[in-house]
Design an enzyme around this catalytic site. Structure first.
Site, PDB file in Angstrom:
ATOM      1  N   SER A 196       0.851  -1.193   0.000  1.00  0.00           N
ATOM      2  CA  SER A 196       0.000   0.000   0.000  1.00  0.00           C
ATOM      3  C   SER A 196       0.885   1.241   0.000  1.00  0.00           C
ATOM      4  O   SER A 196       2.069   1.164  -0.357  1.00  0.00           O
ATOM      5  CB  SER A 196      -0.931  -0.034   1.215  1.00  0.00           C
ATOM      6  OG  SER A 196      -1.938   0.928   1.093  1.00  0.00           O
ATOM      7  N   ASN A 197       0.348   2.370   0.394  1.00  0.00           N
ATOM      8  CA  ASN A 197       1.135   3.597   0.462  1.00  0.00           C
ATOM      9  C   ASN A 197       0.622   4.477   1.600  1.00  0.00           C
ATOM     10  O   ASN A 197      -0.325   4.115   2.284  1.00  0.00           O
ATOM     11  CB  ASN A 197       1.088   4.334  -0.890  1.00  0.00           C
ATOM     12  CG  ASN A 197      -0.342   4.658  -1.283  1.00  0.00           C
ATOM     13  OD1 ASN A 197      -1.017   5.422  -0.612  1.00  0.00           O
ATOM     14  ND2 ASN A 197      -0.819   4.032  -2.354  1.00  0.00           N
TER      15      ASN A 197
END
Ligand code: CTP
Length: 217
Positions: A21-22
Site C-alpha cells: 500500500s502507500n
C-alpha cells in the site's frame, strides 16, 4: 451536479495478513467530498482504507484493492458529472496471493509484482460525458511530470502536489497544489489547510463543468 470522488490508498494483498500500500491518509479526497457537499452537489465517495469518518450526506463506498475501486467507479460513473481521482492507487500487485501466511525464512525472498490497472486512464475515453480530474503526487520535477500525466491520461485538469515535504501533501493537514489545464493554463494554490484547497478546487471544477455543459447545449 454529481461528483464521484475517490480517496485514500488501495491495498494489494500478499497473503492473508500482509499487503502492499502507500501512505495516503485520504484527507484531501475527504475534504473535496465535504466541500462539494457544502456547495450543494451530490457526492459519492469511494474510499480505500483510512481512519476518517465519511462526510455526512455523501453516498459512501468502501473498497480495498485497485480492482474493487475500478468496479465501484464503473458502477457509479454513468450518472456522474465529474470524476475526481484523488485516490493513491497502488501501481503494482503481487502476481500470486498466497492463501496461507508466508513463513519467515533465513534467506532472501523475492516477490514478483505485476502492474495494476491504471483506473484514471481506463476512464479517459474521448467521448466521455463527465469531467475527468486527476491528481499527480510528485517528489521532483512536479509540473513536468504532472503535465505528462495530464496528456497521457487524457484528463481535463490535473492537480499536482509535491509529496516529499513533511508539512504538505501526504498525511498532512495542509497542501500546496498547482492545477494544470489542457489549454496550458495553470493555477497555483499556495499552502493552506486541505479544507480550503478543497473548496477552491470544487469551485474551479464546477465552473469548468458548467462551461462544458453550456457549450454542448
Ligand atoms: N491512478 C490510477 N490508477 C493507478 C495509478 C494511478 O487511477 N493504477 C491515478 C491516481 O488516482 C491519480 C493519477 O492516476 O489521479 C496519478 O497518480 P500518481 O500516483 O501521481 O502517478 P502514477 O500514474 O501512479 O505514476 P508514477 O507513480 O510513475 O508517478
Amino acid at each position: 451536479m454529481r461528483f464521484l470522488i475517490t480517496a485514500g490508498p488501495t491495498r494489494e494483498p500478499i497473503d492473508p495478513i500482509r499487503y502492499l500500500s502507500n501512505r495516503s491518509s485520504g484527507k484531501m479526497g475527504y475534504a473535496i467530498a465535504a466541500a462539494a457537499l457544502e456547495a450543494g452537489h451530490d457526492v459519492t465517495l469511494i474510499s480505500g482504507p483510512v481512519n476518517l469518518d465519511p462526510p455526512h450526506g455523501a453516498q459512501f463506498i468502501c473498497v480495498s484493492t485497485g480492482d474493487e475501486m475500478f468496479d465501484a467507479i464503473d458502477r457509479q460513473l454513468r450518472s456522474c458529472d465529474v470524476l475526481v481521482m484523488c485516490a493513491a492507487v497502488a501501481d503494482y500487485k503481487p502476481k500470486n496471493i498466497s492463501p496461507e501466511k508466508i513463513k519467515k525464512r533465513d534467506t532472501n525472498f523475492s516477490l514478483e509484482l505485476i502492474p495494476t490497472r491504471d483506473i484514471l486512464a481506463s476512464f479517459s475515453k474521448q467521448d466521455r460525458q463527465f469531467l475527468l480530474v486527476g491528481f499527480a503526487a510528485e517528489t521532483n520535477d512536479v509540473e513536468e511530470n504532472a503535465q505528462k500525466k495530464l496528456r497521457d491520461k487524457n484528463c481535463d485538469l490535473i492537480v499536482a502536489n509535491e509529496v516529499s515535504r513533511a508539512n504538505s501533501g501526504m498525511e498532512s493537514d495542509e497542501n500546496e497544489v498547482t492545477i494544470l489545464f489542457r489549454n496550458g493554463e495553470k493555477k497555483k494554490i499556495s499552502r493552506a489547510p486541505k479544507k480550503n484547497i478543497a473548496r477552491e478546487l470544487v469551485k474551479i471544477i464546477s465552473n469548468m463543468r458548467e462551461k462544458c455543459l453550456t457549450k454542448k447545449k
